[in-house]
Design a protein around this motif. Structure first.
Motif, PDB file in Angstrom:
ATOM      1  N   MET A 122      52.763 136.830  64.521  1.00 25.09           N
ATOM      2  CA  MET A 122      54.247 136.870  64.619  1.00 25.09           C
ATOM      3  C   MET A 122      54.774 135.626  65.428  1.00 25.09           C
ATOM      4  O   MET A 122      55.668 135.271  64.974  1.00 25.09           O
ATOM      5  CB  MET A 122      54.795 138.289  65.305  1.00 25.09           C
ATOM      6  CG  MET A 122      54.457 139.565  64.655  1.00 25.09           C
ATOM      7  SD  MET A 122      54.590 141.008  65.532  1.00 25.09           S
ATOM      8  CE  MET A 122      56.479 141.130  65.844  1.00 25.09           C
ATOM      9  N   VAL A 123      54.059 135.491  66.570  1.00 26.44           N
ATOM     10  CA  VAL A 123      54.425 134.148  67.260  1.00 26.44           C
ATOM     11  C   VAL A 123      53.897 132.966  66.710  1.00 26.44           C
ATOM     12  O   VAL A 123      54.796 132.078  66.738  1.00 26.44           O
ATOM     13  CB  VAL A 123      53.992 134.349  68.758  1.00 26.44           C
ATOM     14  CG1 VAL A 123      54.144 133.028  69.375  1.00 26.44           C
ATOM     15  CG2 VAL A 123      54.529 135.469  69.523  1.00 26.44           C
ATOM     16  N   VAL A 124      52.935 132.987  66.095  1.00 23.73           N
ATOM     17  CA  VAL A 124      52.174 131.820  65.282  1.00 23.73           C
ATOM     18  C   VAL A 124      53.359 131.280  64.186  1.00 23.73           C
ATOM     19  O   VAL A 124      53.655 130.344  63.997  1.00 23.73           O
ATOM     20  CB  VAL A 124      50.860 132.007  64.796  1.00 23.73           C
ATOM     21  CG1 VAL A 124      50.533 130.988  63.880  1.00 23.73           C
ATOM     22  CG2 VAL A 124      49.939 132.097  65.822  1.00 23.73           C
ATOM     23  N   ALA A 125      53.928 132.427  63.576  1.00 24.53           N
ATOM     24  CA  ALA A 125      54.821 132.218  62.398  1.00 24.53           C
ATOM     25  C   ALA A 125      55.993 131.706  62.959  1.00 24.53           C
ATOM     26  O   ALA A 125      56.569 130.697  62.384  1.00 24.53           O
ATOM     27  CB  ALA A 125      55.051 133.727  61.648  1.00 24.53           C
ATOM     28  N   LEU A 127      57.058 129.376  74.928  1.00 18.44           N
ATOM     29  CA  LEU A 127      55.708 128.226  74.772  1.00 18.44           C
ATOM     30  C   LEU A 127      55.957 127.059  74.426  1.00 18.44           C
ATOM     31  O   LEU A 127      55.459 126.096  74.814  1.00 18.44           O
ATOM     32  CB  LEU A 127      54.860 129.021  73.776  1.00 18.44           C
ATOM     33  CG  LEU A 127      54.051 130.586  74.235  1.00 18.44           C
ATOM     34  CD1 LEU A 127      53.392 131.061  72.974  1.00 18.44           C
ATOM     35  CD2 LEU A 127      53.104 130.230  75.440  1.00 18.44           C
ATOM     36  N   ALA A 128      56.963 126.753  73.461  1.00 23.14           N
ATOM     37  CA  ALA A 128      57.501 125.579  73.055  1.00 23.14           C
ATOM     38  C   ALA A 128      58.048 124.956  74.081  1.00 23.14           C
ATOM     39  O   ALA A 128      58.467 123.681  74.030  1.00 23.14           O
ATOM     40  CB  ALA A 128      58.358 125.452  71.863  1.00 23.14           C
ATOM     41  N   GLY A 129      58.730 125.615  75.291  1.00 17.34           N
ATOM     42  CA  GLY A 129      59.217 124.908  76.449  1.00 17.34           C
ATOM     43  C   GLY A 129      60.776 124.567  76.145  1.00 17.34           C
ATOM     44  O   GLY A 129      61.385 124.063  76.703  1.00 17.34           O
ATOM     45  N   ARG A 130      61.237 125.614  75.056  1.00 19.19           N
ATOM     46  CA  ARG A 130      62.818 125.399  74.850  1.00 19.19           C
ATOM     47  C   ARG A 130      63.394 126.762  75.197  1.00 19.19           C
ATOM     48  O   ARG A 130      63.825 127.617  74.205  1.00 19.19           O
ATOM     49  CB  ARG A 130      62.954 125.374  73.009  1.00 19.19           C
ATOM     50  CG  ARG A 130      62.044 123.994  72.513  1.00 19.19           C
ATOM     51  CD  ARG A 130      62.524 124.014  71.245  1.00 19.19           C
ATOM     52  NE  ARG A 130      61.609 123.004  70.728  1.00 19.19           N
ATOM     53  CZ  ARG A 130      61.277 122.921  69.351  1.00 19.19           C
ATOM     54  NH1 ARG A 130      61.622 123.857  68.192  1.00 19.19           N
ATOM     55  NH2 ARG A 130      60.435 121.982  68.970  1.00 19.19           N
ATOM     56  N   LEU A 173      57.532 127.764  61.912  1.00 21.66           N
ATOM     57  CA  LEU A 173      58.978 127.776  61.571  1.00 21.66           C
ATOM     58  C   LEU A 173      59.483 126.421  62.346  1.00 21.66           C
ATOM     59  O   LEU A 173      60.614 125.937  61.820  1.00 21.66           O
ATOM     60  CB  LEU A 173      59.765 128.931  61.921  1.00 21.66           C
ATOM     61  CG  LEU A 173      59.918 129.909  60.839  1.00 21.66           C
ATOM     62  CD1 LEU A 173      60.822 131.144  61.546  1.00 21.66           C
ATOM     63  CD2 LEU A 173      60.622 129.388  59.613  1.00 21.66           C
ATOM     64  N   ARG A 174      59.180 126.530  63.627  1.00 23.03           N
ATOM     65  CA  ARG A 174      59.949 125.329  64.499  1.00 23.03           C
ATOM     66  C   ARG A 174      58.971 124.131  64.416  1.00 23.03           C
ATOM     67  O   ARG A 174      59.223 123.168  65.410  1.00 23.03           O
ATOM     68  CB  ARG A 174      60.071 125.902  65.728  1.00 23.03           C
ATOM     69  CG  ARG A 174      61.251 126.958  65.969  1.00 23.03           C
ATOM     70  CD  ARG A 174      61.288 127.646  67.010  1.00 23.03           C
ATOM     71  NE  ARG A 174      62.324 128.508  66.910  1.00 23.03           N
ATOM     72  CZ  ARG A 174      62.048 129.653  66.288  1.00 23.03           C
ATOM     73  NH1 ARG A 174      61.286 130.056  65.672  1.00 23.03           N
ATOM     74  NH2 ARG A 174      63.313 130.462  66.284  1.00 23.03           N
ATOM     75  N   SER A 175      58.006 124.007  63.458  1.00 19.24           N
ATOM     76  CA  SER A 175      57.053 122.736  63.679  1.00 19.24           C
ATOM     77  C   SER A 175      56.354 122.588  65.051  1.00 19.24           C
ATOM     78  O   SER A 175      56.247 121.327  65.330  1.00 19.24           O
ATOM     79  CB  SER A 175      57.792 121.616  63.017  1.00 19.24           C
ATOM     80  OG  SER A 175      58.321 121.890  61.699  1.00 19.24           O
ATOM     81  N   VAL A 176      56.147 123.444  65.679  1.00 20.13           N
ATOM     82  CA  VAL A 176      55.572 123.237  66.967  1.00 20.13           C
ATOM     83  C   VAL A 176      53.924 123.306  66.912  1.00 20.13           C
ATOM     84  O   VAL A 176      53.491 124.409  66.426  1.00 20.13           O
ATOM     85  CB  VAL A 176      55.976 124.363  68.069  1.00 20.13           C
ATOM     86  CG1 VAL A 176      55.212 124.182  69.362  1.00 20.13           C
ATOM     87  CG2 VAL A 176      57.534 124.286  68.258  1.00 20.13           C
TER      88      VAL A 176
END
Ligand SMILES: Nc1ncnc2c1ncn2[C@@H]1O[C@H](COP(=O)(O)OP(=O)(O)O)[C@@H](O)[C@H]1O
Ligand SMILES: [Mg+2]
Lengths: 318, 63
Positions: free
Chosen positions: A16-19, A304-307, A23-26
Protein backbone atom coordinates in the motif's frame (compact mmCIF):
# COMPACT_ATOMS: atom_id res chain seq x y z
CA UNK A 1 17.23 9.98 -2.77
CA UNK A 2 15.73 6.58 -2.09
CA UNK A 3 13.36 5.23 0.56
CA UNK A 4 14.42 1.85 1.97
CA UNK A 5 11.65 -0.47 3.17
CA UNK A 6 12.74 -3.43 5.26
CA UNK A 7 10.02 -6.07 5.02
CA UNK A 8 9.11 -9.49 3.70
CA UNK A 9 8.02 -9.90 0.09
CA UNK A 10 4.53 -11.17 1.01
CA UNK A 11 3.77 -8.09 3.13
CA UNK A 12 0.84 -6.61 1.18
CA UNK A 13 0.42 -3.80 3.70
CA UNK A 14 3.85 -2.56 2.62
CA UNK A 15 2.50 -2.72 -0.95
CA UNK A 16 0.00 0.00 0.00
CA UNK A 17 2.89 2.35 0.80
CA UNK A 18 5.06 1.28 -2.15
CA UNK A 19 2.13 2.09 -4.44
CA UNK A 20 1.85 5.58 -2.91
CA UNK A 21 5.58 6.14 -3.40
CA UNK A 22 5.35 4.99 -7.04
CA UNK A 23 2.48 7.46 -7.58
CA UNK A 24 4.77 10.28 -6.45
CA UNK A 25 7.81 8.93 -8.35
CA UNK A 26 9.76 8.60 -5.12
CA UNK A 27 12.56 6.04 -5.61
CA UNK A 28 12.18 3.05 -3.31
CA UNK A 29 14.07 -0.12 -2.51
CA UNK A 30 12.28 -2.96 -0.79
CA UNK A 31 14.55 -5.42 0.96
CA UNK A 32 14.06 -8.37 3.26
CA UNK A 33 17.06 -8.75 5.57
CA UNK A 34 16.34 -12.50 5.38
CA UNK A 35 17.61 -12.34 1.76
CA UNK A 36 21.11 -11.20 2.82
CA UNK A 37 23.37 -12.98 1.99
CA UNK A 38 22.04 -14.41 -1.25
CA UNK A 39 19.44 -12.67 -3.37
CA UNK A 40 20.45 -9.34 -1.82
CA UNK A 41 24.06 -8.16 -1.78
CA UNK A 42 25.66 -5.58 0.48
CA UNK A 43 29.06 -3.87 0.78
CA UNK A 44 30.16 -1.14 3.12
CA UNK A 45 33.61 0.38 3.13
CA UNK A 46 35.32 2.44 5.75
CA UNK A 47 38.54 3.89 4.33
CA UNK A 48 40.40 7.22 4.32
CA UNK A 49 38.17 8.46 7.10
CA UNK A 50 35.16 8.12 4.88
CA UNK A 51 32.23 5.73 4.61
CA UNK A 52 30.07 4.46 1.81
CA UNK A 53 27.84 1.47 1.43
CA UNK A 54 25.71 -0.23 -1.22
CA UNK A 55 22.77 -2.55 -1.30
CA UNK A 56 21.40 -4.35 -4.31
CA UNK A 57 18.48 -6.69 -4.79
CA UNK A 58 16.65 -7.87 -7.92
CA UNK A 59 18.42 -5.25 -10.05
CA UNK A 60 17.63 -2.34 -7.71
CA UNK A 61 20.63 -0.57 -6.22
CA UNK A 62 20.99 1.86 -3.36
CA UNK A 63 24.03 3.74 -2.14
CA UNK A 64 24.14 5.00 1.44
CA UNK A 65 24.76 8.53 0.20
CA UNK A 66 21.37 8.41 -1.50
CA UNK A 67 19.42 6.99 1.43
CA UNK A 68 16.43 9.19 2.20
CA UNK A 69 14.71 7.24 4.98
CA UNK A 70 14.22 3.72 6.33
CA UNK A 71 10.88 2.10 7.15
CA UNK A 72 11.23 -0.95 9.37
CA UNK A 73 7.98 -2.72 8.59
CA UNK A 74 8.05 -6.54 8.88
CA UNK A 75 11.70 -7.46 8.22
CA UNK A 76 12.79 -11.08 8.37
CA UNK A 77 15.74 -12.10 10.53
CA UNK A 78 18.99 -11.37 8.74
CA UNK A 79 20.23 -14.46 6.83
CA UNK A 80 17.03 -16.40 7.55
CA UNK A 81 16.81 -17.49 3.89
CA UNK A 82 20.51 -18.32 3.56
CA UNK A 83 21.35 -21.89 2.64
CA UNK A 84 23.62 -22.23 5.69
CA UNK A 85 21.50 -20.25 8.08
CA UNK A 86 22.52 -20.31 11.72
CA UNK A 87 22.23 -17.99 14.70
CA UNK A 88 25.86 -17.05 14.15
CA UNK A 89 25.24 -16.17 10.49
CA UNK A 90 22.24 -14.09 11.57
CA UNK A 91 24.40 -12.20 14.08
CA UNK A 92 27.13 -11.60 11.48
CA UNK A 93 24.63 -10.43 8.87
CA UNK A 94 22.84 -8.20 11.36
CA UNK A 95 26.20 -6.55 12.08
CA UNK A 96 26.89 -6.02 8.38
CA UNK A 97 23.45 -4.73 7.40
CA UNK A 98 22.32 -2.68 10.39
CA UNK A 99 25.89 -1.56 11.12
CA UNK A 100 25.99 -0.12 7.60
CA UNK A 101 22.56 1.51 7.88
CA UNK A 102 23.42 3.05 11.27
CA UNK A 103 26.52 4.58 9.65
CA UNK A 104 24.39 6.56 7.20
CA UNK A 105 22.69 9.78 8.19
CA UNK A 106 19.02 9.08 7.64
CA UNK A 107 15.54 9.21 9.19
CA UNK A 108 14.04 6.07 10.67
CA UNK A 109 10.47 4.90 11.09
CA UNK A 110 11.27 3.55 13.68
CA UNK A 111 14.89 3.43 14.74
CA UNK A 112 15.52 -0.16 15.96
CA UNK A 113 17.00 1.15 19.19
CA UNK A 114 13.77 2.96 20.03
CA UNK A 115 11.66 0.12 18.64
CA UNK A 116 13.36 -2.44 20.90
CA UNK A 117 12.72 -0.32 23.95
CA UNK A 118 9.16 0.51 22.92
CA UNK A 119 8.14 -3.16 22.70
CA UNK A 120 8.30 -3.60 26.48
CA UNK A 121 4.73 -3.41 27.75
CA UNK A 122 5.66 -2.65 31.37
CA UNK A 123 7.86 0.22 30.18
CA UNK A 124 4.99 1.45 28.00
CA UNK A 125 2.79 1.76 31.06
CA UNK A 126 5.36 3.92 32.82
CA UNK A 127 5.86 6.15 29.79
CA UNK A 128 2.07 6.39 29.53
CA UNK A 129 1.92 7.63 33.14
CA UNK A 130 4.60 10.21 32.44
CA UNK A 131 2.74 11.33 29.32
CA UNK A 132 -0.47 11.96 31.24
CA UNK A 133 -2.59 9.07 29.98
CA UNK A 134 -5.08 7.27 32.22
CA UNK A 135 -3.64 3.78 32.76
CA UNK A 136 -5.64 0.93 34.34
CA UNK A 137 -3.97 -0.49 37.48
CA UNK A 138 -1.65 -3.28 36.33
CA UNK A 139 0.71 -5.77 37.90
CA UNK A 140 3.26 -8.11 36.36
CA UNK A 141 4.50 -10.69 38.79
CA UNK A 142 5.87 -14.17 39.40
CA UNK A 143 4.51 -14.18 42.95
CA UNK A 144 1.17 -16.06 43.25
CA UNK A 145 0.25 -14.15 46.41
CA UNK A 146 0.71 -10.77 44.70
CA UNK A 147 -1.45 -11.89 41.78
CA UNK A 148 -4.12 -13.16 44.15
CA UNK A 149 -4.16 -9.88 46.11
CA UNK A 150 -4.39 -7.85 42.90
CA UNK A 151 -7.38 -9.90 41.74
CA UNK A 152 -9.08 -9.50 45.12
CA UNK A 153 -8.51 -5.76 45.16
CA UNK A 154 -9.75 -5.04 41.62
CA UNK A 155 -12.25 -7.93 41.21
CA UNK A 156 -12.69 -7.71 37.44
CA UNK A 157 -9.21 -8.42 36.17
CA UNK A 158 -7.86 -9.45 32.77
CA UNK A 159 -4.74 -11.42 31.96
CA UNK A 160 -2.75 -10.78 28.80
CA UNK A 161 0.65 -11.76 27.47
CA UNK A 162 3.41 -9.20 27.34
CA UNK A 163 5.11 -10.52 24.22
CA UNK A 164 2.25 -12.07 22.24
CA UNK A 165 1.35 -15.72 21.72
CA UNK A 166 4.08 -18.38 21.73
CA UNK A 167 5.85 -17.85 18.39
CA UNK A 168 6.35 -21.52 17.56
CA UNK A 169 2.63 -22.32 17.60
CA UNK A 170 0.60 -20.59 14.86
CA UNK A 171 -2.51 -22.58 15.82
CA UNK A 172 -2.77 -21.00 19.24
CA UNK A 173 -3.96 -17.51 20.22
CA UNK A 174 -3.63 -15.67 23.51
CA UNK A 175 -6.42 -13.12 23.67
CA UNK A 176 -6.80 -10.80 26.64
CA UNK A 177 -9.20 -12.70 28.91
CA UNK A 178 -11.19 -12.00 32.10
CA UNK A 179 -10.06 -14.15 35.00
CA UNK A 180 -13.04 -15.81 36.57
CA UNK A 181 -13.63 -15.89 40.32
CA UNK A 182 -11.75 -18.56 42.24
CA UNK A 183 -8.81 -18.70 39.84
CA UNK A 184 -5.82 -20.70 41.04
CA UNK A 185 -2.78 -18.41 40.95
CA UNK A 186 -0.17 -20.99 41.98
CA UNK A 187 1.19 -21.30 38.42
CA UNK A 188 2.07 -17.60 38.37
CA UNK A 189 5.30 -18.89 39.92
CA UNK A 190 6.05 -20.66 36.61
CA UNK A 191 5.98 -17.52 34.45
CA UNK A 192 5.27 -13.80 34.86
CA UNK A 193 1.58 -12.94 34.71
CA UNK A 194 0.43 -9.55 33.50
CA UNK A 195 -2.86 -8.67 35.20
CA UNK A 196 -4.84 -5.51 34.63
CA UNK A 197 -8.07 -4.06 35.93
CA UNK A 198 -10.83 -4.64 33.38
CA UNK A 199 -12.12 -1.41 31.85
CA UNK A 200 -15.90 -1.70 31.32
CA UNK A 201 -15.83 -0.28 27.85
CA UNK A 202 -18.15 1.14 25.29
CA UNK A 203 -15.57 0.96 22.51
CA UNK A 204 -12.06 -0.01 21.48
CA UNK A 205 -9.92 2.81 20.15
CA UNK A 206 -7.02 2.46 17.73
CA UNK A 207 -5.00 5.63 17.31
CA UNK A 208 -2.43 5.48 14.51
CA UNK A 209 0.31 8.13 14.57
CA UNK A 210 2.42 8.89 11.52
CA UNK A 211 4.92 11.57 12.47
CA UNK A 212 2.69 14.46 13.51
CA UNK A 213 -0.49 13.09 11.94
CA UNK A 214 -3.05 11.32 14.11
CA UNK A 215 -5.71 8.93 12.79
CA UNK A 216 -8.32 8.01 15.39
CA UNK A 217 -10.49 4.94 14.90
CA UNK A 218 -13.23 3.57 17.12
CA UNK A 219 -15.11 0.29 17.21
CA UNK A 220 -18.10 -0.20 19.50
CA UNK A 221 -17.87 -3.08 21.95
CA UNK A 222 -20.57 -5.56 22.73
CA UNK A 223 -21.59 -5.55 26.41
CA UNK A 224 -19.05 -7.44 28.50
CA UNK A 225 -16.71 -7.93 25.57
CA UNK A 226 -13.03 -8.21 26.42
CA UNK A 227 -10.57 -8.60 23.53
CA UNK A 228 -12.00 -6.56 20.65
CA UNK A 229 -10.28 -8.71 18.06
CA UNK A 230 -12.13 -11.90 18.89
CA UNK A 231 -15.77 -12.69 18.29
CA UNK A 232 -17.75 -10.97 15.57
CA UNK A 233 -19.97 -8.28 17.08
CA UNK A 234 -21.11 -6.80 13.79
CA UNK A 235 -19.49 -3.48 14.69
CA UNK A 236 -16.90 -1.99 12.35
CA UNK A 237 -14.07 0.51 12.73
CA UNK A 238 -15.03 4.10 12.04
CA UNK A 239 -13.22 7.42 12.20
CA UNK A 240 -13.32 9.26 15.51
CA UNK A 241 -12.06 12.66 16.63
CA UNK A 242 -9.00 12.69 18.90
CA UNK A 243 -9.55 14.65 22.13
CA UNK A 244 -7.02 17.47 22.66
CA UNK A 245 -5.83 15.99 25.94
CA UNK A 246 -5.05 12.71 24.20
CA UNK A 247 -3.25 14.47 21.35
CA UNK A 248 -1.05 16.24 23.90
CA UNK A 249 -0.22 13.01 25.73
CA UNK A 250 0.53 11.30 22.42
CA UNK A 251 2.98 14.04 21.55
CA UNK A 252 4.65 13.55 24.92
CA UNK A 253 4.75 9.76 24.54
CA UNK A 254 6.29 9.94 21.07
CA UNK A 255 8.90 12.41 22.29
CA UNK A 256 9.83 10.23 25.27
CA UNK A 257 9.99 7.06 23.20
CA UNK A 258 11.58 8.49 20.05
CA UNK A 259 8.96 6.89 17.81
CA UNK A 260 7.99 8.29 14.41
CA UNK A 261 5.20 5.74 13.98
CA UNK A 262 2.99 4.26 16.67
CA UNK A 263 -0.42 2.58 16.96
CA UNK A 264 -2.03 3.02 20.37
CA UNK A 265 -4.79 0.82 21.79
CA UNK A 266 -7.23 2.37 24.26
CA UNK A 267 -10.42 1.20 25.95
CA UNK A 268 -13.11 3.90 25.98
CA UNK A 269 -15.19 3.71 29.15
CA UNK A 270 -18.82 4.71 29.63
CA UNK A 271 -17.78 8.31 30.43
CA UNK A 272 -15.87 8.54 27.17
CA UNK A 273 -12.46 8.43 28.87
CA UNK A 274 -9.70 6.70 26.88
CA UNK A 275 -7.68 4.25 29.01
CA UNK A 276 -4.19 3.49 27.70
CA UNK A 277 -3.70 -0.22 27.00
CA UNK A 278 -0.59 -0.37 24.87
CA UNK A 279 1.41 1.29 22.12
CA UNK A 280 2.47 -0.87 19.17
CA UNK A 281 5.57 0.63 17.63
CA UNK A 282 4.92 -1.12 14.31
CA UNK A 283 1.21 -1.79 14.72
CA UNK A 284 -0.88 -2.86 11.75
CA UNK A 285 -2.81 -0.13 9.97
CA UNK A 286 -4.16 -1.83 6.83
CA UNK A 287 -7.38 -2.92 8.54
CA UNK A 288 -8.00 0.61 9.84
CA UNK A 289 -7.42 2.20 6.44
CA UNK A 290 -9.69 -0.29 4.70
CA UNK A 291 -12.55 0.10 7.16
CA UNK A 292 -12.36 3.85 7.82
CA UNK A 293 -10.92 5.16 4.55
CA UNK A 294 -8.27 7.12 6.46
CA UNK A 295 -5.22 7.69 4.22
CA UNK A 296 -2.62 6.13 6.52
CA UNK A 297 -0.50 4.49 3.81
CA UNK A 298 -0.30 7.85 2.04
CA UNK A 299 0.77 9.52 5.29
CA UNK A 300 3.52 6.93 5.78
CA UNK A 301 4.69 7.45 2.18
CA UNK A 302 4.73 11.23 2.62
CA UNK A 303 6.70 10.94 5.87
CA UNK A 304 9.23 8.60 4.24
CA UNK A 305 9.50 10.94 1.26
CA UNK A 306 10.15 13.83 3.64
CA UNK A 307 7.06 15.71 2.50
CA UNK A 308 5.26 15.96 5.77
CA UNK A 309 3.71 18.97 7.40
CA UNK A 310 5.31 19.92 10.70
CA UNK A 311 2.07 20.65 12.50
CA UNK A 312 0.71 17.93 14.78
CA UNK A 313 -2.97 17.87 13.95
CA UNK A 314 -5.56 15.24 14.71
CA UNK A 315 -7.16 13.98 11.52
CA UNK A 316 -10.82 13.90 12.29
CA UNK A 317 -13.04 13.64 9.28
CA UNK A 318 -16.65 12.78 9.70
CA UNK B 1 4.48 -26.36 35.62
CA UNK B 2 2.56 -24.56 32.86
CA UNK B 3 2.77 -20.76 33.22
CA UNK B 4 -0.48 -19.16 34.39
CA UNK B 5 -0.95 -17.04 31.26
CA UNK B 6 -0.95 -20.10 28.98
CA UNK B 7 -4.09 -21.39 30.71
CA UNK B 8 -5.86 -18.74 28.64
CA UNK B 9 -4.52 -19.85 25.26
CA UNK B 10 -7.18 -20.74 22.72
CA UNK B 11 -7.13 -22.40 19.32
CA UNK B 12 -6.72 -19.86 16.58
CA UNK B 13 -9.20 -19.60 13.75
CA UNK B 14 -6.91 -19.69 10.75
CA UNK B 15 -7.76 -17.11 8.08
CA UNK B 16 -9.76 -18.24 5.09
CA UNK B 17 -7.88 -19.03 1.90
CA UNK B 18 -7.17 -15.89 -0.09
CA UNK B 19 -6.45 -15.27 -3.73
CA UNK B 20 -2.90 -16.34 -4.43
CA UNK B 21 -0.53 -13.49 -5.15
CA UNK B 22 3.14 -13.32 -6.06
CA UNK B 23 5.89 -10.82 -5.65
CA UNK B 24 6.88 -8.83 -8.72
CA UNK B 25 10.51 -7.94 -8.09
CA UNK B 26 10.73 -5.21 -10.70
CA UNK B 27 7.68 -3.30 -9.37
CA UNK B 28 8.53 -4.38 -5.80
CA UNK B 29 4.81 -5.08 -5.34
CA UNK B 30 2.68 -8.19 -5.13
CA UNK B 31 0.44 -8.99 -8.08
CA UNK B 32 -2.64 -11.13 -8.64
CA UNK B 33 -2.70 -14.02 -11.14
CA UNK B 34 -4.26 -11.64 -13.73
CA UNK B 35 -1.42 -9.14 -13.27
CA UNK B 36 -3.30 -6.48 -11.31
CA UNK B 37 -1.60 -5.22 -8.14
CA UNK B 38 -2.64 -7.13 -5.01
CA UNK B 39 -3.56 -3.86 -3.27
CA UNK B 40 -6.45 -3.45 -5.70
CA UNK B 41 -8.14 -6.49 -4.14
CA UNK B 42 -9.85 -5.32 -0.97
CA UNK B 43 -10.90 -8.81 0.10
CA UNK B 44 -7.35 -10.03 -0.21
CA UNK B 45 -6.01 -7.09 1.79
CA UNK B 46 -8.52 -7.70 4.57
CA UNK B 47 -7.92 -11.42 4.68
CA UNK B 48 -4.17 -11.53 4.07
CA UNK B 49 -2.24 -12.32 7.17
CA UNK B 50 -0.35 -9.09 7.30
CA UNK B 51 -3.32 -6.77 7.27
CA UNK B 52 -5.79 -7.66 9.99
CA UNK B 53 -4.87 -6.91 13.52
CA UNK B 54 -5.03 -10.45 14.93
CA UNK B 55 -3.02 -11.96 12.13
CA UNK B 56 -0.40 -9.32 12.69
CA UNK B 57 0.25 -10.35 16.24
CA UNK B 58 0.19 -13.96 15.18
CA UNK B 59 2.96 -13.84 12.65
CA UNK B 60 4.97 -10.81 13.57
CA UNK B 61 6.72 -9.20 16.50
CA UNK B 62 4.13 -6.47 16.82
CA UNK B 63 0.42 -6.26 16.65
N1 LIG C 1 -7.84 -3.66 30.86
C1 LIG C 1 -8.64 -3.95 29.82
N2 LIG C 1 -9.97 -3.74 29.90
C2 LIG C 1 -10.80 -4.04 28.85
N3 LIG C 1 -10.36 -4.53 27.67
C3 LIG C 1 -9.04 -4.76 27.53
C4 LIG C 1 -8.10 -4.49 28.59
N4 LIG C 1 -6.87 -4.79 28.17
C5 LIG C 1 -7.01 -5.25 26.91
N5 LIG C 1 -8.31 -5.24 26.50
C6 LIG C 1 -8.83 -5.68 25.19
O1 LIG C 1 -7.97 -6.66 24.66
C7 LIG C 1 -7.32 -6.20 23.47
C8 LIG C 1 -5.88 -6.67 23.45
O2 LIG C 1 -5.17 -6.13 24.56
P1 LIG C 1 -3.85 -5.28 24.36
O3 LIG C 1 -3.51 -4.65 25.66
O4 LIG C 1 -4.03 -4.34 23.21
O5 LIG C 1 -2.74 -6.37 24.06
P2 LIG C 1 -2.27 -7.11 22.69
O6 LIG C 1 -2.93 -6.41 21.53
O7 LIG C 1 -0.79 -6.97 22.66
O8 LIG C 1 -2.71 -8.52 22.84
C9 LIG C 1 -7.49 -4.68 23.52
O9 LIG C 1 -7.45 -4.13 22.25
C10 LIG C 1 -8.85 -4.55 24.18
O10 LIG C 1 -9.89 -4.83 23.24
MG1 LIG D 1 -3.36 -4.47 21.18
Amino acid sequence: MTVLILTSEQDVTADMVVAELHLRSVPVMRLDPADVPGKAVLSADYAHGDFDGHLSVNGHVLSMGGLRSVWVRRPGEPAAHASDSSSWLTAETRQALYGMLYSAPTRWMNHPRNADQARYKPWQLRIAHLSGFAVPPTVITTAPRVAQQFAEEYRDVVVKSASGPPPGDPASALPTTLIGPGADFSTVAAGPALLQRYVPKSADIRLTCVGPRLFGARKRSAPGQVDGRYGDTGYAWGTTAVPDRIAKSVQEYLALSGLAYAAFDFAEDEDGLWWFLECNQAGQFGFVELETGQPIAEAVALWLAGRTGERRVPESRG
Amino acid sequence: MRPFTLNYARPRVLPAVVTPYRYDSSMQLNVLPDGRPAVSDRELLLAAGTTTSTAGSQTHFDD
